[in-house]
Design a protein around this motif. Structure first.
Motif, PDB file in Angstrom:
ATOM      1  N   PRO A  36       0.735  -1.223  -0.284  1.00  0.00           N
ATOM      2  CA  PRO A  36       0.047   0.099   0.040  1.00  0.00           C
ATOM      3  C   PRO A  36       0.825   1.198  -0.241  1.00  0.00           C
ATOM      4  CG  PRO A  36      -0.546  -1.449   1.986  1.00  0.00           C
ATOM      5  CD  PRO A  36       0.583  -2.130   1.153  1.00  0.00           C
ATOM      6  N   ILE A  37       2.029   1.134   0.591  1.00  0.00           N
ATOM      7  CA  ILE A  37       2.983   2.309   0.391  1.00  0.00           C
ATOM      8  C   ILE A  37       3.981   2.211  -0.725  1.00  0.00           C
ATOM      9  CG2 ILE A  37       2.458   3.138   2.656  1.00  0.00           C
ATOM     10  CD1 ILE A  37       5.231   1.974   3.532  1.00  0.00           C
ATOM     11  N   ALA A  38       3.628   1.778  -1.630  1.00  0.00           N
ATOM     12  CA  ALA A  38       4.935   1.444  -2.962  1.00  0.00           C
ATOM     13  C   ALA A  38       5.376   2.704  -3.188  1.00  0.00           C
ATOM     14  CB  ALA A  38       4.103   0.698  -3.987  1.00  0.00           C
ATOM     15  N   ASP A  39       5.008   3.717  -3.380  1.00  0.00           N
ATOM     16  CA  ASP A  39       5.728   5.086  -3.978  1.00  0.00           C
ATOM     17  C   ASP A  39       6.510   5.199  -2.871  1.00  0.00           C
ATOM     18  OD1 ASP A  39       3.887   4.780  -5.925  1.00  0.00           O
ATOM     19  OD2 ASP A  39       2.598   6.462  -5.483  1.00  0.00           O
ATOM     20  N   TYR A  40       6.182   5.064  -1.568  1.00  0.00           N
ATOM     21  CA  TYR A  40       7.095   5.798  -0.498  1.00  0.00           C
ATOM     22  C   TYR A  40       8.346   4.609  -0.436  1.00  0.00           C
ATOM     23  CZ  TYR A  40       9.202   8.221   3.590  1.00  0.00           C
ATOM     24  OH  TYR A  40      10.124   8.718   3.949  1.00  0.00           O
ATOM     25  N   LEU A  41       8.080   3.477  -0.728  1.00  0.00           N
ATOM     26  CA  LEU A  41       9.323   2.401  -0.588  1.00  0.00           C
ATOM     27  C   LEU A  41      10.253   2.792  -1.747  1.00  0.00           C
ATOM     28  CD1 LEU A  41       7.313  -0.715   0.750  1.00  0.00           C
ATOM     29  CD2 LEU A  41       8.654   0.835   2.068  1.00  0.00           C
ATOM     30  N   ASN A  42       9.584   3.110  -2.722  1.00  0.00           N
ATOM     31  CA  ASN A  42      10.379   3.222  -4.245  1.00  0.00           C
ATOM     32  C   ASN A  42      11.280   4.548  -3.810  1.00  0.00           C
ATOM     33  OD1 ASN A  42      10.160   0.957  -5.802  1.00  0.00           O
ATOM     34  ND2 ASN A  42       8.048   1.620  -6.075  1.00  0.00           N
ATOM     35  N   PHE A  43      10.623   5.492  -3.209  1.00  0.00           N
ATOM     36  CA  PHE A  43      11.267   6.804  -3.245  1.00  0.00           C
ATOM     37  C   PHE A  43      12.363   6.459  -1.975  1.00  0.00           C
ATOM     38  CE2 PHE A  43      11.880  10.816  -0.674  1.00  0.00           C
ATOM     39  CZ  PHE A  43      12.539  11.511  -1.446  1.00  0.00           C
ATOM     40  N   ALA A  44      12.127   5.942  -0.822  1.00  0.00           N
ATOM     41  CA  ALA A  44      13.091   5.554   0.054  1.00  0.00           C
ATOM     42  C   ALA A  44      14.281   4.845  -0.489  1.00  0.00           C
ATOM     43  CB  ALA A  44      12.611   4.635   1.138  1.00  0.00           C
ATOM     44  N   ALA A  45      13.809   3.981  -1.569  1.00  0.00           N
ATOM     45  CA  ALA A  45      15.098   3.206  -2.279  1.00  0.00           C
ATOM     46  C   ALA A  45      16.036   3.928  -2.952  1.00  0.00           C
ATOM     47  CB  ALA A  45      14.451   2.085  -3.102  1.00  0.00           C
ATOM     48  N   ARG A  46      15.348   5.102  -3.677  1.00  0.00           N
ATOM     49  CA  ARG A  46      16.250   6.199  -4.073  1.00  0.00           C
ATOM     50  C   ARG A  46      17.197   7.027  -3.063  1.00  0.00           C
ATOM     51  NH1 ARG A  46      11.574   7.025  -7.083  1.00  0.00           N
ATOM     52  NH2 ARG A  46      11.389   9.208  -6.344  1.00  0.00           N
ATOM     53  N   ILE A  47      16.868   7.143  -2.115  1.00  0.00           N
ATOM     54  CA  ILE A  47      17.755   7.790  -1.043  1.00  0.00           C
ATOM     55  C   ILE A  47      18.797   6.850  -0.850  1.00  0.00           C
ATOM     56  CG2 ILE A  47      17.559   8.634   1.402  1.00  0.00           C
ATOM     57  CD1 ILE A  47      14.867   9.657   1.221  1.00  0.00           C
ATOM     58  N   VAL A  48      18.168   5.714  -0.699  1.00  0.00           N
ATOM     59  CA  VAL A  48      19.250   4.626  -0.023  1.00  0.00           C
ATOM     60  C   VAL A  48      20.377   4.436  -1.450  1.00  0.00           C
ATOM     61  CG1 VAL A  48      19.737   2.196   0.746  1.00  0.00           C
ATOM     62  CG2 VAL A  48      17.783   3.464   1.519  1.00  0.00           C
ATOM     63  N   ASP A  49      19.963   4.452  -2.557  1.00  0.00           N
ATOM     64  CA  ASP A  49      20.983   4.504  -3.675  1.00  0.00           C
ATOM     65  C   ASP A  49      22.015   5.547  -3.459  1.00  0.00           C
ATOM     66  OD1 ASP A  49      19.575   2.331  -4.886  1.00  0.00           O
ATOM     67  OD2 ASP A  49      18.432   3.731  -6.154  1.00  0.00           O
ATOM     68  N   ALA A  50      21.416   6.571  -3.118  1.00  0.00           N
ATOM     69  CA  ALA A  50      22.239   7.817  -3.014  1.00  0.00           C
ATOM     70  C   ALA A  50      23.241   7.585  -1.836  1.00  0.00           C
ATOM     71  CB  ALA A  50      21.526   9.022  -2.619  1.00  0.00           C
ATOM     72  N   GLN A  51      22.783   6.963  -0.812  1.00  0.00           N
ATOM     73  CA  GLN A  51      23.786   6.645   0.388  1.00  0.00           C
ATOM     74  C   GLN A  51      24.791   5.452   0.053  1.00  0.00           C
ATOM     75  OE1 GLN A  51      20.033   5.192   3.049  1.00  0.00           O
ATOM     76  NE2 GLN A  51      21.516   6.442   4.541  1.00  0.00           N
ATOM     77  N   GLN A  52      24.300   4.603  -0.847  1.00  0.00           N
ATOM     78  CA  GLN A  52      25.160   3.445  -1.397  1.00  0.00           C
ATOM     79  C   GLN A  52      26.263   4.415  -2.135  1.00  0.00           C
ATOM     80  OE1 GLN A  52      25.790   2.096  -4.615  1.00  0.00           O
ATOM     81  NE2 GLN A  52      27.161   0.788  -3.872  1.00  0.00           N
ATOM     82  N   ARG A  53      26.048   5.288  -2.918  1.00  0.00           N
ATOM     83  CA  ARG A  53      27.040   5.947  -3.794  1.00  0.00           C
ATOM     84  C   ARG A  53      27.659   6.469  -3.003  1.00  0.00           C
ATOM     85  NH1 ARG A  53      22.725   6.145  -7.825  1.00  0.00           N
ATOM     86  NH2 ARG A  53      21.704   8.138  -7.043  1.00  0.00           N
ATOM     87  N   LEU A  54      27.389   7.236  -1.795  1.00  0.00           N
ATOM     88  CA  LEU A  54      28.351   8.085  -1.225  1.00  0.00           C
ATOM     89  C   LEU A  54      29.119   7.222  -0.193  1.00  0.00           C
ATOM     90  CD1 LEU A  54      25.608  10.959  -0.275  1.00  0.00           C
ATOM     91  CD2 LEU A  54      27.810  11.220  -1.380  1.00  0.00           C
ATOM     92  N   ALA A  55      28.660   6.055   0.120  1.00  0.00           N
ATOM     93  CA  ALA A  55      29.283   5.130   1.160  1.00  0.00           C
ATOM     94  C   ALA A  55      30.678   4.418   0.122  1.00  0.00           C
ATOM     95  CB  ALA A  55      28.662   4.069   1.595  1.00  0.00           C
ATOM     96  N   ALA A  56      30.384   4.447  -1.131  1.00  0.00           N
ATOM     97  CA  ALA A  56      31.223   3.665  -1.642  1.00  0.00           C
ATOM     98  C   ALA A  56      32.362   4.550  -2.075  1.00  0.00           C
ATOM     99  CB  ALA A  56      30.564   3.117  -3.200  1.00  0.00           C
ATOM    100  N   LYS A  57      32.240   5.905  -2.187  1.00  0.00           N
ATOM    101  CA  LYS A  57      33.402   6.642  -2.741  1.00  0.00           C
ATOM    102  C   LYS A  57      33.943   7.177  -1.462  1.00  0.00           C
ATOM    103  CE  LYS A  57      30.992  10.728  -4.006  1.00  0.00           C
ATOM    104  NZ  LYS A  57      30.209  11.618  -4.980  1.00  0.00           N
ATOM    105  N   ALA A  58      33.463   7.022  -0.047  1.00  0.00           N
ATOM    106  CA  ALA A  58      33.883   7.888   1.108  1.00  0.00           C
ATOM    107  C   ALA A  58      35.139   7.388   1.203  1.00  0.00           C
ATOM    108  CB  ALA A  58      32.832   7.865   2.119  1.00  0.00           C
TER     109      ALA A  58
END
Ligand SMILES: [Zn+2]
Ligand SMILES: [Zn+2]
Length: 316
Positions: free
Chosen positions: A45-67
């Motif tokens: 029921p909150i699919a849109d929010y979960l997909n948006f959260a996944a995009r925030i986590v993608d950004a976290q992953q990119r930042l963590a990988a290059k830190a």
């Protein structure tokens, strides 16, 4: 006659059993979390929010990988924390300027994404324009779960940046130096509350329950009979979704609300034995329906999900 183990032997036994703490590997962790969020979005029921959260986590992953690798914790900090049973790097006291760079990079990443909902643009623009001192103040309020109404929408971004900054520091901690913090319900590395607990499978941690820190992503062991909020062993029970409601019989669910009749709180237990890719933060967020139903019980949620901005009811 039963032989009593000597202290050295107890330690030796401890080493061969299972890890007391599981320190994070941030880039891999964020990647798994984003994938799990997308998997759980399907039909949710909150699919849109979960997909948006996944995009925030993608950004976290990119930042963590290059830190760059974080500096190890100084010996004197390790000794002081261990001598006092205190967390190693209490998050509010151990904020470093680098977290603001992470926040600004994360905000720019999400802002540049064409799929970011328009109502969030002013929130992101305001964060990008906030000065250093105000950002630190915001971080401390977010860590204390005490944000003002006007800042609630910014919370997931602030917490996401803090997760990247603190998980990088937790990742280089020497596991043997992690204190036995008091109370045992707070993270021994950063002193924050767990977002959920997880029953792990595979490897030495398999079959054991760990509390998962909502800030630095460290996991620490706690026996299942104990309440993860007040440590009572008196009244731990479970509630799970079944059909339109909740029941104590839903033992097969991946996510159960672990309730405590002593402190009247609940926190979710995520069971990898029921779903091997279950991830504490993602599965907690995706089971919001369970929270809504728990809202009608005597139990209140023990701590928030860092990626969910919810206004708390005003204290009466
Ligand atoms: Zn932590
Ligand atoms: Zn309790």
């Amino acid at each position: 006659m039963q032989r009593i183990l000597q202290p050295g032997e107890i330690e030796a036994l401890d080493k061969v059993s299972f890890p007391r703490v599981r320190l994070p590997q941030p880039a891999a962790l964020f990647q798994e979390r984003a994938a799990r969020l997308r998997q759980l979005a399907d039909g949710n029921p909150i699919a849109d929010y979960l997909n948006f959260a996944a995009r925030i986590v993608d950004a976290q992953q990119r930042l963590a990988a290059k830190a760059p690798a974080a500096e190890p914790v100084a010996d004197e900090i390790v000794q002081r924390a261990n001598a006092n049973g205190m967390p190693l790097l209490p998050a509010s006291d151990a904020l470093e300027p680098a977290w603001r760079d992470v926040l600004r990079a994360l905000v720019a990443d999400v802002r540049a994404d064409a799929t970011t909902p328009a109502p969030l643009h002013p929130v992101l623009d305001r964060l990008a324009a906030t000065d250093d001192d105000a950002l630190d103040a915001l971080a401390r309020q977010a860590l204390a779960d005490n944000l003002g109404r006007e800042d609630i929408a910014a919370a997931p971004f602030v917490m996401a940046a803090l997760q990247v900054a603190f998980s990088a520091r937790a990742a280089v901690v020497d596991e043997r130096t992690v204190p036995y913090a008091e109370p045992a319900t707070i993270c021994p590395v950063c002193g924050s509350a767990p977002v959920a607990s997880v029953l792990r499978i595979g490897g030495e941690a398999g079959g054991h329950r760990y509390l998962h820190c909502g800030v630095c992503e460290t996991e620490w062991h706690m026996v299942r009979v104990k309440c993860s909020h007040c440590e009572s062993t008196e009244g731990v029970r479970y509630q799970g979704l079944e059909g339109e409601g909740i029941t104590a019989k839903a033992k097969d669910q991946v996510v159960l609300a672990e309730t405590c009749s002593v402190c009247h709180t609940y926190r979710k237990l995520v069971n990898q034995e029921k779903s091997p890719f279950a991830e504490p933060l993602a599965d907690d967020l995706a089971s919001l329906t369970l929270d809504l139903l728990m809202g009608d019980t005597e139990f209140s949620r023990a701590s928030s999900n860092p990626l969910l901005a919810i206004e708390k009811p005003l204290a009466v």
